[in-house]
Design an enzyme around this catalytic site. Structure first.
Site, short mmCIF file in Angstrom:
data_model
loop_
_atom_site.label_atom_id
_atom_site.label_comp_id
_atom_site.label_asym_id
_atom_site.label_seq_id
_atom_site.Cartn_x
_atom_site.Cartn_y
_atom_site.Cartn_z
N HIS A 229 -16.13 -36.59 -14.77
CA HIS A 229 -15.80 -37.45 -13.62
C HIS A 229 -17.05 -38.09 -13.01
O HIS A 229 -17.15 -38.29 -11.80
CB HIS A 229 -15.04 -36.65 -12.54
CG HIS A 229 -13.75 -36.07 -13.03
ND1 HIS A 229 -12.61 -36.83 -13.14
CD2 HIS A 229 -13.42 -34.83 -13.44
CE1 HIS A 229 -11.62 -36.05 -13.60
NE2 HIS A 229 -12.09 -34.84 -13.80
N ASN B 15 -5.38 -35.27 -11.19
CA ASN B 15 -5.55 -36.40 -12.09
C ASN B 15 -4.41 -37.39 -11.87
O ASN B 15 -3.50 -37.14 -11.07
CB ASN B 15 -5.55 -35.94 -13.55
CG ASN B 15 -6.85 -35.28 -13.97
OD1 ASN B 15 -7.93 -35.73 -13.59
ND2 ASN B 15 -6.75 -34.23 -14.75
#
Length: 486
Positions: free
Chosen positions: A60, A133
């Protein structure tokens, strides 16, 4: 003297606050001489520049974020005593960060990749982080496989290139990934913007009410902008012209007053249902049917303010699913259990042991504990107050009413997998739900991604999984790869 003091806020200074007399020329021994080590402003400037980048996130790394608020629209106090959810109309400040998973901090926004969807709620009972997510499931279901999975998504240690052999070798040997692979390779694998995608807590969590009664819960953030996605071809074109497309779109939309919003809904499962549900409700590679557990509205998330400084806010914000508040607890989800350690530990390494003192991470109600010292301790470090517990000097004490709710466990301590090994039903159901044009694009995306795989055994092993999910699904991929007798 008075004039100089009045304008002191405009004086260029060292980090110690001393004014700098010349920021254009280094101090030298004569006009052509070597630079002097006594030019401390120069040394400080160069040393700080060398340290301007903290280590990027292992996953990320590429992300965008914004401030906003959450407003409760439905009273669900019968399920949870969480204060920020307890009253219709109650607003809670928040910060949200969206990200790709595998790419580096300078990678493209439009890669085919899941998107991180992390929200920090600044509640009056402490920070609550919901770290999920844009998919309701994940590739693996046990944290012990996470480092290996991410290694396959990163660069080959010899070539420093993405390695399709490694990706599909791992997936073909991890059939639990099939459901997520199907979503990733579908239209939803590349959202058009960060505003046009759903978000999910993904894991199962537990809510507990004021009476001590608990339920299992899953979170769904439904975009109010509608779902929009990019085809691989369009994404590649955007990548070539603007690899920061998603970052730019989010910033510009908020700057223009077009505030993106999501409706938060939850699925609620009674505790006793978990033992007999047809899929293990704690397996993050599976979803709960919305026919069995319908969505219940909770409230709205609105993003209405851009960061003033990307590094201070988007880069230094830290999220961990371990940040919970009274009324919200964990489940025995094996991947979640691993993340409870891994995320906090990553931030202690990346940003520092005292990253919670940074303004973007600091809770509204201020931490009150016996943690002391460490690099970059920027508050009073507890002052002269008592620094251990238990003590008889009036220091902060635990509040038994805020203990996590208990739940029964049984069995032998051992390294074991989930009992449920059905990795195919939900993936096949998803394939059959897709319209024909989406099926065609799904197959084309998978075929294109598997083409570079040099080892035919890996291709055949993966095709066998697609066949088990749906015979047509597997046959179409095999045909696209030119593989017979599957």
């Amino acid at each position: 003297m008075t004039k100089n003091l009045d304008n002191s806020k405009n004086n260029l200074t060292t980090d110690a606050g001393a004014p700098i007399g010349d920021n254009q020329n280094s101090m030298t021994a004569g006009s052509g001489g070597p630079v002097l080590i006594q030019d401390v402003a120069l040394l400080e400037k160069l040393a700080h520049f060398n340290r301007e980048r903290v280590p990027e996130r292992v996953v990320h790394a590429k992300g965008a974020g914004a401030h906003g608020y959450f407003e409760v629209t439905n009273d669900l106090a019968r399920y949870t005593k969480a204060d920020f959810l307890g009253e219709v109309g109650k607003r809670t400040d928040l910060f949200a960060r969206f990200s790709t998973v595998a790419g580096e901090s300078g990678s493209s926004d439009t890669l085919r990749d899941p998107r991180g969807f992390a929200v920090k709620f600044y509640t009056e009972e402490g920070n609550y982080d919901l770290v999920g997510n844009n998919t309701p499931i994940f590739f693996i279901r046990d944290a012990i496989k996470f480092p290996d999975f991410i290694h396959t998504q990163k660069r080959d240690p010899q070539t420093h290139l993405k390695n399709h052999n490694a990706i599909w070798d791992f997936w073909s040997l991890s059939p639990e990934s099939l459901h997520q692979v199907t979503i990733l390779m579908s239209d939803r694998g590349i959202p058009a913007t960060l505003r046009h995608m759903h978000g999910f807590g993904s894991h199962t969590f537990k809510w507990t009410n004021a009476e001590g009664e608990s339920v299992w819960v899953k979170y769904h953030f439904k975009t109010e902008q509608g779902i929009q996605n990019l085809t691989s071809e369009v994404a590649q074109t955007i990548d070539g012209s603007n690899p920061d497309h998603h970052t730019e779109d989010l910033f510009n939309s908020i700057e223009a007053g077009d505030y993106p919003a999501w409706t938060l809904k939850v699925q609620i499962m009674p505790l006793e249902d978990a033992a007999n549900y047809r899929f293990n409700p704690f397996d993050v590679t599976k979803v709960w049917s919305q026919k069995d557990y319908p969505l219940i509205e909770v409230g709205r998330m609105v993003l209405d303010r851009n960061p003033n400084n990307y590094f201070a806010e988007v880069e230094q914000v830290t999220f961990t699913p371990g940040n919970i508040v009274p009324g919200i607890d964990f489940s025995p989800d094996k991947l979640l259990q691993g993340r409870l350690f891994a995320y906090g530990d990553a931030h202690r390494h990346r940003v520092g042991a005292n990253s919670h003192l940074l303004p973007i991470n600091r809770p509204k109600n201020e931490a009150n504990n016996y943690h002391r010292d460490g690099a970059m301790r920027s508050d009073s470090n507890g002052g002269s107050s008592v620094y251990y517990e238990p003590n008889s000097l009036g220091g902060p004490t635990e509040t038994p009413a805020n203990k996590q709710a208990s739940f029964a466990i049984s069995g032998m301590a051992d390294s074991v997998a989930y009992d449920d090994d059905d990795h195919y039903t939900q993936a096949g159901d998803l394939y059959r739900l897709l319209p024909e044009d989406e099926k065609t694009r799904l197959v084309a995306n998978i075929v294109g991604h598997m083409m570079p795989v040099a080892d035919e055994a890996i291709k055949r092993r993966q095709i066998a999984h697609f066949v088990k999910a749906d015979p047509e699904y597997g046959a179409r991929i095999a045909a696209g790869l030119g593989i017979e007798n599957v």
